[in-house]
Design a protein around this motif. Structure first.
Motif, mmCIF file in Angstrom:
data_model
loop_
_atom_site.group_PDB
_atom_site.id
_atom_site.type_symbol
_atom_site.label_atom_id
_atom_site.label_comp_id
_atom_site.label_asym_id
_atom_site.label_seq_id
_atom_site.Cartn_x
_atom_site.Cartn_y
_atom_site.Cartn_z
ATOM 1 N N PRO A 1 -10.724 -0.233 0.448
ATOM 2 C CA PRO A 1 -10.694 -0.616 1.867
ATOM 3 C C PRO A 1 -9.273 -0.888 2.354
ATOM 4 O O PRO A 1 -8.899 -0.512 3.465
ATOM 5 C CB PRO A 1 -11.545 -1.896 1.917
ATOM 6 C CG PRO A 1 -12.408 -1.838 0.701
ATOM 7 C CD PRO A 1 -11.678 -1.050 -0.335
ATOM 8 N N GLU A 2 -8.435 -1.506 1.501
ATOM 9 C CA GLU A 2 -7.042 -1.795 1.909
ATOM 10 C C GLU A 2 -6.273 -0.491 2.119
ATOM 11 O O GLU A 2 -5.488 -0.352 3.049
ATOM 12 C CB GLU A 2 -6.306 -2.636 0.844
ATOM 13 C CG GLU A 2 -6.865 -4.025 0.623
ATOM 14 C CD GLU A 2 -8.156 -4.017 -0.204
ATOM 15 O OE1 GLU A 2 -8.340 -3.088 -1.025
ATOM 16 O OE2 GLU A 2 -8.984 -4.926 -0.018
ATOM 17 N N GLN B 1 0.875 -1.178 0.000
ATOM 18 C CA GLN B 1 0.000 0.000 0.000
ATOM 19 C C GLN B 1 0.907 1.221 0.000
ATOM 20 O O GLN B 1 1.871 1.273 0.773
ATOM 21 C CB GLN B 1 -0.899 0.017 1.244
ATOM 22 C CG GLN B 1 -2.131 -0.840 1.099
ATOM 23 C CD GLN B 1 -3.021 -0.411 -0.066
ATOM 24 O OE1 GLN B 1 -3.177 0.775 -0.337
ATOM 25 N NE2 GLN B 1 -3.585 -1.391 -0.767
ATOM 26 N N GLN C 1 -7.562 2.401 2.920
ATOM 27 C CA GLN C 1 -8.054 3.062 4.132
ATOM 28 C C GLN C 1 -7.472 2.396 5.383
ATOM 29 O O GLN C 1 -7.149 3.058 6.360
ATOM 30 C CB GLN C 1 -9.597 3.028 4.180
ATOM 31 C CG GLN C 1 -10.254 3.820 3.038
ATOM 32 C CD GLN C 1 -9.811 5.291 3.016
ATOM 33 O OE1 GLN C 1 -9.923 5.996 4.006
ATOM 34 N NE2 GLN C 1 -9.292 5.749 1.873
ATOM 35 N N LYS C 2 -7.299 1.067 5.311
ATOM 36 C CA LYS C 2 -6.698 0.350 6.453
ATOM 37 C C LYS C 2 -5.257 0.809 6.674
ATOM 38 O O LYS C 2 -4.786 0.957 7.805
ATOM 39 C CB LYS C 2 -6.729 -1.170 6.188
ATOM 40 C CG LYS C 2 -7.738 -1.885 7.063
ATOM 41 C CD LYS C 2 -7.454 -3.369 7.068
ATOM 42 C CE LYS C 2 -8.553 -4.082 6.283
ATOM 43 N NZ LYS C 2 -8.234 -5.438 5.870
ATOM 44 N N ASP D 1 -5.286 4.115 8.319
ATOM 45 C CA ASP D 1 -5.595 3.952 9.747
ATOM 46 C C ASP D 1 -4.348 3.532 10.531
ATOM 47 O O ASP D 1 -4.102 4.012 11.640
ATOM 48 C CB ASP D 1 -6.675 2.870 9.956
ATOM 49 C CG ASP D 1 -8.049 3.365 9.502
ATOM 50 O OD1 ASP D 1 -8.221 4.587 9.359
ATOM 51 O OD2 ASP D 1 -8.937 2.506 9.276
ATOM 52 N N ALA D 2 -3.582 2.599 9.943
ATOM 53 C CA ALA D 2 -2.395 2.084 10.649
ATOM 54 C C ALA D 2 -1.392 3.208 10.891
ATOM 55 O O ALA D 2 -0.824 3.329 11.981
ATOM 56 C CB ALA D 2 -1.754 0.957 9.836
ATOM 57 N N GLU E 1 -2.696 5.739 13.448
ATOM 58 C CA GLU E 1 -2.581 5.246 14.823
ATOM 59 C C GLU E 1 -1.198 5.537 15.417
ATOM 60 O O GLU E 1 -1.072 5.806 16.611
ATOM 61 C CB GLU E 1 -2.859 3.740 14.825
ATOM 62 C CG GLU E 1 -3.431 3.269 16.134
ATOM 63 C CD GLU E 1 -3.821 1.801 16.034
ATOM 64 O OE1 GLU E 1 -3.205 0.997 16.756
ATOM 65 O OE2 GLU E 1 -4.710 1.478 15.207
#
Ligand code: NAD
Ligand code: UDX
Length: 461
Positions: free
Chosen positions: A187-188, A156, A190-191, A194-195, A198
């Motif tokens: 979705p990948e 990604q 966006q994940k 998010d990572a 965080e």
């Protein structure tokens, strides 16, 4: 995905401080910063924290806290890539000096090398983060290299530009106005966003972490630098008009800066902006605009650079004119060589251009900068095309009193705070008379200097 291992390729002015702060704020994440430059890595690992390759106020304490705990500096790039779940690419992206786009486009060869190395080494899925400043749509090229590894590893690609300014890097990293993360809309993607978010959420408020698509993120970085540089060129343009009309640029800046729509920051008239980013990023923006046939857009932004070049030349010319149209064999003392205070970085510093102009007029230059020494100064002059004979005219001194001994004039090129507090009477006593001060940063107390006997000239008054 919870990130526990980060690698950063490039241990420079961005990679070093940024990773040091991430490691300090995220003790559970192992952060490894790698670089091909063995000398640089050795300095990052040096036990004497005064020897770090990047000087930034407060950085020594951050490194002291995290280094050896969860912050590591290494030349083993492959190992760090292999182990990491998330890889920042923070290598240099200078203006191209060859081939098509020479003098304008960003040179992406170091970025491509990183992408190829990641593609070769990676055996597990990775998030690859563009930390370097890149032309819009670079992520496409990186993705195309990474997607052709043929070993099934998924990548990604995120864009997470860095907005820190040198000299205030640690504070900027600890309290960023915003953190921008651009990613794929899937979705990948966006994940992956998010990572990374965080990681930042260990110390940055969620409201200050903003998301966008990759192209907006890449373009936002170039745009932010273009807007900031444009403000400096705008006020510098007004400074020239002030000098002709009796207006005072500091008074004008204060008056317009109190308009909340304008704001007071980045309105300090100067000898011209320097640093590794502004010129490079605007030239890049101009190049991209031209490549899409957007002539007016390109011309609009190019004017910011034209104005800046004019300001640097104008400052040098004013010195020559004021010193009775000749500086041949006169000594000019430079206070400051770095492109701004509180950094040892000299890239694109206005001092280099002003010095080049004055040595071409056969002046001798005595330099004092609290964080820059002779070898760097000579390197900068050589890089900018100053001949060996002319370079011999430039000497660096241990302190400002030696640098100004016997000088005909002083030129302030960097706004180091300590310059304000010198014994200016002592400096005056040891100079040729009339003794001139050309204040390229409007830093000094002109009234006091005039009372001592100096002929004082500031920018824009
Ligand atoms: P820098 O030159 O200080 O550091 C880059 C480092 O990358 C160098 O030490 C170099 O040896 C290393 N490198 C290059 N290719 C490599 C490779 N293939 N493998 C390993 N290491 C490699 O540059 P910088 O000032 O840190 O800037 C890095 C990027 O960040 C640039 O794109 C710049 O535009 C951007 N940026 C800089 C600033 C700033 O204030 N300097 C601020 C925001 C963004
Ligand atoms: C810049 C951007 O500010 C930062 O967000 C980005 O990440 C990298 O590029 P930097 O070049 O480190 O940071 O320093 P900056 O404070 O922006 O100053 C750039 C140049 O403009 C310096 O030479 C500075 O002296 C000059 N400047 C700045 C002025 O002449 N007047 C001003 O009012 C502000």
């Amino acid at each position: 995905m919870k990130i526990t291992k980060i690698c950063c390729i490039g241990a420079g002015y961005v990679g070093g401080p940024t990773m040091a702060v991430i490691a300090q704020k995220c003790p559970d994440i192992q952060v490894t910063v790698v670089d091909l430059n063995t000398d640089r890595i050795a300095l990052w690992n040096h036990e004497d924290l005064n020897n770090l390759p990047v000087y930034e106020p407060g950085l020594d304490a951050v490194v002291a806290e995290a280094r050896g705990r969860n912050l590591f500096f290494s030349t083993d790039v492959d190992k760090a890539i292999d182990e990491a779940q998330l890889i920042f690419i923070s290598v240099n992206t200078p203006t191209k000096t060859y081939g098509s786009g020479k003098g304008m486009a960003a040179d992406l060869k170091y970025i491509e090398l990183c992408a190829r190395q990641i593609a070769r080494v990676a055996k597990t899925d990775k998030i690859v983060v563009e930390k370097s400043t890149l032309p819009v749509r670079t992520a496409e090229a990186i993705k195309s290299i990474l997607d052709h590894t043929g070993n099934g590893v998924q990548f990604q690609i995120l864009s997470n530009p860095e907005f820190l300014a040198e000299g205030t890097a640690v504070q900027d990293l600890l309290n960023p106005d915003r953190v921008l993360i651009g990613g794929d809309q899937s979705p990948e993607g966006q994940k992956a966003i998010d990572a990374l978010a965080e990681v930042y959420m260990n110390w940055v408020a969620p409201a200050n972490i903003i998301r966008s698509n990759v192209w907006s993120s890449e373009l936002s970085k170039l745009t932010a630098n273009a807007f900031l540089a444009q403000r400096v060129s705008s006020i510098n343009a007004i400074s020239e008009l002030c000098e002709k009309t009796g207006a005072n640029v500091s008074e004008v800046a204060r008056a317009i800066g109190m308009d909340s729509r304008i704001g007071s920051k980045f309105l300090k008239a100067s000898v011209g902006f320097g640093g590794s980013c502004f010129q490079k990023d605007i030239l890049n923006l101009v190049y991209i605009s031209k490549s899409f046939g957007l002539v007016e857009v390109a011309d609009y932004w190019e004017q910011v650079i034209i104005m800046n070049d004019h300001q640097k030349r104008r400052f040098a010319n004013r010195i020559v004119q004021t010193l009775y149209n000749t500086v041949a064999d006169k000594k000019i003392c430079f206070l400051g060589w770095a492109f701004k205070k509180d950094t040892n970085d000299t890239r694109e510093s206005a001092a280099i251009y002003v010095a080049g102009h004055l040595v071409a007029e056969q002046a001798n230059i005595g330099v004092f900068d609290p964080k820059v020494e002779q070898p760097q100064i000579i390197f900068d002059l050589e890089e900018s095309g100053v001949s060996q004979n002319s370079r011999k005219r430039v000497t660096s001194y241990e302190d400002a009193y030696q640098a100004s001994e016997g000088a005909h004039a002083i030129a302030v090129l960097t706004e180091w705070d300590e310059f304000r507090h010198y014994d200016w009477q002592r400096i005056y006593n040891n100079m040729q008379k009339p003794a001139f001060v050309f204040d390229g940063r409007n830093l000094l107390d002109g009234k006091k200097l005039t009372e001592i006997g100096f002929v004082y000239q500031a920018i824009g008054s």
